[in-house]
Design a protein around this motif. Structure first.
Motif, PDB file in Angstrom:
ATOM      1  N   ARG A 225     107.210  40.051 -42.737  1.00  0.00           N
ATOM      2  CA  ARG A 225     106.637  41.270 -42.433  1.00  0.00           C
ATOM      3  C   ARG A 225     105.151  41.093 -41.679  1.00  0.00           C
ATOM      4  O   ARG A 225     104.961  42.154 -40.873  1.00  0.00           O
ATOM      5  N   ALA A 226     104.587  40.310 -41.930  1.00  0.00           N
ATOM      6  CA  ALA A 226     103.173  39.866 -41.283  1.00  0.00           C
ATOM      7  C   ALA A 226     103.563  39.632 -39.633  1.00  0.00           C
ATOM      8  O   ALA A 226     102.865  39.985 -39.016  1.00  0.00           O
ATOM      9  N   ILE A 227     104.563  38.799 -39.547  1.00  0.00           N
ATOM     10  CA  ILE A 227     104.753  38.483 -38.157  1.00  0.00           C
ATOM     11  C   ILE A 227     105.326  39.616 -37.410  1.00  0.00           C
ATOM     12  O   ILE A 227     105.126  39.706 -36.001  1.00  0.00           O
ATOM     13  N   LEU A 228     106.263  40.471 -37.718  1.00  0.00           N
ATOM     14  CA  LEU A 228     106.638  41.678 -37.442  1.00  0.00           C
ATOM     15  C   LEU A 228     105.289  42.572 -36.829  1.00  0.00           C
ATOM     16  O   LEU A 228     105.309  43.612 -35.922  1.00  0.00           O
ATOM     17  N   ARG A 229     104.095  42.522 -37.540  1.00  0.00           N
ATOM     18  CA  ARG A 229     103.019  43.340 -37.319  1.00  0.00           C
ATOM     19  C   ARG A 229     102.088  42.789 -36.129  1.00  0.00           C
ATOM     20  O   ARG A 229     101.399  43.331 -35.460  1.00  0.00           O
ATOM     21  N   ILE A 230     102.550  41.572 -35.718  1.00  0.00           N
ATOM     22  CA  ILE A 230     101.880  41.001 -34.658  1.00  0.00           C
ATOM     23  C   ILE A 230     102.152  41.435 -33.454  1.00  0.00           C
ATOM     24  O   ILE A 230     103.316  41.344 -33.133  1.00  0.00           O
ATOM     25  N   SER A 231     101.364  42.211 -32.504  1.00  0.00           N
ATOM     26  CA  SER A 231     101.616  42.567 -31.226  1.00  0.00           C
ATOM     27  C   SER A 231     101.891  41.607 -30.067  1.00  0.00           C
ATOM     28  O   SER A 231     102.538  41.708 -29.251  1.00  0.00           O
ATOM     29  N   SER A 232     101.152  40.444 -30.472  1.00  0.00           N
ATOM     30  CA  SER A 232     101.149  39.573 -29.235  1.00  0.00           C
ATOM     31  C   SER A 232     102.515  38.644 -29.331  1.00  0.00           C
ATOM     32  O   SER A 232     102.540  38.194 -30.301  1.00  0.00           O
ATOM     33  N   LYS A 233     103.067  38.420 -28.277  1.00  0.00           N
ATOM     34  CA  LYS A 233     104.406  37.770 -28.319  1.00  0.00           C
ATOM     35  C   LYS A 233     104.025  36.298 -28.385  1.00  0.00           C
ATOM     36  O   LYS A 233     104.999  35.504 -29.119  1.00  0.00           O
ATOM     37  N   GLU A 234     103.038  35.800 -27.751  1.00  0.00           N
ATOM     38  CA  GLU A 234     102.514  34.448 -27.978  1.00  0.00           C
ATOM     39  C   GLU A 234     102.347  34.163 -29.304  1.00  0.00           C
ATOM     40  O   GLU A 234     102.526  33.070 -29.996  1.00  0.00           O
ATOM     41  N   SER A 235     101.555  34.936 -30.147  1.00  0.00           N
ATOM     42  CA  SER A 235     101.061  34.829 -31.450  1.00  0.00           C
ATOM     43  C   SER A 235     102.299  34.765 -32.483  1.00  0.00           C
ATOM     44  O   SER A 235     102.554  34.314 -33.305  1.00  0.00           O
ATOM     45  N   HIS A 236     103.174  35.725 -32.134  1.00  0.00           N
ATOM     46  CA  HIS A 236     104.497  35.886 -32.551  1.00  0.00           C
ATOM     47  C   HIS A 236     105.233  34.765 -32.794  1.00  0.00           C
ATOM     48  O   HIS A 236     105.596  34.166 -33.839  1.00  0.00           O
ATOM     49  N   GLN A 237     105.433  34.211 -31.553  1.00  0.00           N
ATOM     50  CA  GLN A 237     106.134  32.941 -31.526  1.00  0.00           C
ATOM     51  C   GLN A 237     105.411  31.656 -32.154  1.00  0.00           C
ATOM     52  O   GLN A 237     105.961  30.686 -32.711  1.00  0.00           O
ATOM     53  N   LYS A 238     104.048  31.556 -32.207  1.00  0.00           N
ATOM     54  CA  LYS A 238     103.287  30.559 -32.873  1.00  0.00           C
ATOM     55  C   LYS A 238     103.449  30.691 -34.230  1.00  0.00           C
ATOM     56  O   LYS A 238     103.877  29.603 -35.055  1.00  0.00           O
ATOM     57  N   ALA A 239     103.389  31.996 -35.023  1.00  0.00           N
ATOM     58  CA  ALA A 239     103.521  32.000 -36.292  1.00  0.00           C
ATOM     59  C   ALA A 239     105.047  31.461 -36.829  1.00  0.00           C
ATOM     60  O   ALA A 239     105.202  30.862 -37.710  1.00  0.00           O
TER      61      ALA A 239
END
Length: 312
Positions: A225-239
């Protein structure tokens, strides 16, 4: 038919047959057993050595990885050496005390292993969902206390089962069709009422693993749920990348142990040698795969392991 009780027959022994139906191939079966065991020892000792030597890796995540490595060393070590003695030297006798000790150490380590995986999921939840509070919530001292609590839980949960097992009456048949003293295989030899024992052992599997799996699923539900709220694609992949190693380890560990337990209890139509091979796979495969998974998926650990490998 003569009957004896485990608590009074101190000089008696059990006979471990190895893998029923495949006795002629024991010498050849021992080769992959030994190969996987040695590989798992090398991998896990390497992880422990690198983390111990590198101050930068003295963090909660890597301390948990050390705990996982220790259980991955202990679980196969409690059963594989005896199995190899059966396969290569036909040394099938094991004392009752040795059999109970083997069952105790294996299953306590399995419970600790499950607890470590649960704690690792919570660690990833805090790191992703509360990163600013991570260093205050999960300190090294707190991780050490959680490790001690996991050890205590493992002993307290399995000790009553061991006491129940030691009080079961056993008849003339002392032959265990297995490579090690799995507690269910021992109980099947009893000529007494094992209803209470079976119920408690089943409760352990579902309550302990159910509790751990529930917290793991809950943690990863909140992480997703927290990852889906991340707008940055780079931060998304890092998480996501910080969780992939742990998710693979969970799949190999829980998948193998659940499949082995369920087929052993409810798969009456499955051939005995299949049961035994599955039971050995859950002890052998995850300890070998876990250091490989973390070595490949965790960049910081991979880089440090590469540095030490190059120095050799």
């Amino acid at each position: 038919m003569s009957t004896f009780n485990l608590t009074t027959a101190g000089s008696s022994t059990f006979i471990l047959t190895g893998i029923p139906g495949l006795e002629a191939a024991h010498a050849w079966i021992a080769i992959p057993f030994a190969t996987v065991y040695i590989t798992s020892l090398l991998g896990n000792f390497t992880v422990l050595f690198v983390i111990a030597k590198e101050q930068t890796l003295h963090k909660p995540m890597y301390l948990l990885l050390c705990m996982l490595a220790l259980t991955d060393i202990g679980m196969p070590t409690s059963v594989v050496p005896k199995a190899l003695c059966i396969f290569w030297f036909n040394l099938r006798d094991i004392t009752i005390g040795g059999c109970l000790m083997q069952a105790f150490s294996l299953h306590v380590l399995a419970i600790i292993h499950s607890g470590v995986l649960m704690t690792m999921a919570i660690d990833r939840y805090v790191a992703i969902c509360n990163p600013l509070r991570y260093t205050t919530i999960l300190t090294n001292a707190r991780i050490a206390k959680l490790g001690l609590a996991g050890l205590t839980r493992g002993i307290l949960v399995f000790l009553p089962l061991l006491l129940l097992l030691s009080r079961l009456p056993f008849c003339d048949n002392h032959i265990i069709p297995h490579t090690y003293c799995e507690h269910i295989a021992i109980a099947k030899l009893s000529c007494g009422d094992t209803t209470g024992y079976k119920m408690y052992s089943l409760i352990i599997v579902f309550v302990v693993m159910g509790f751990d799996l529930t917290l793991i699923v809950l943690s990863y539900g909140l992480i997703i749920r927290a990852i889906l709220r991340i707008s940055s694609k780079e931060s998304h992949q890092k998480a996501l990348s910080t969780c992939t190693a742990h998710m693979w380890v969970m799949l190999t560990s829980y998948g193998s142990v659940l499949f082995s337990n369920l087929t052993h209890r409810f798969g009456q139509g499955i051939a005995p040698h299949v049961h035994i091979i599955l039971a050995n796979l859950y002890v052998l495969l995850p300890p070998m795969l876990n250091p490989i998974i973390y070595g490949v998926k965790t960049k910081e650990l991979r880089d440090k392991m590469g540095q030490y490998t190059c120095r050799m």
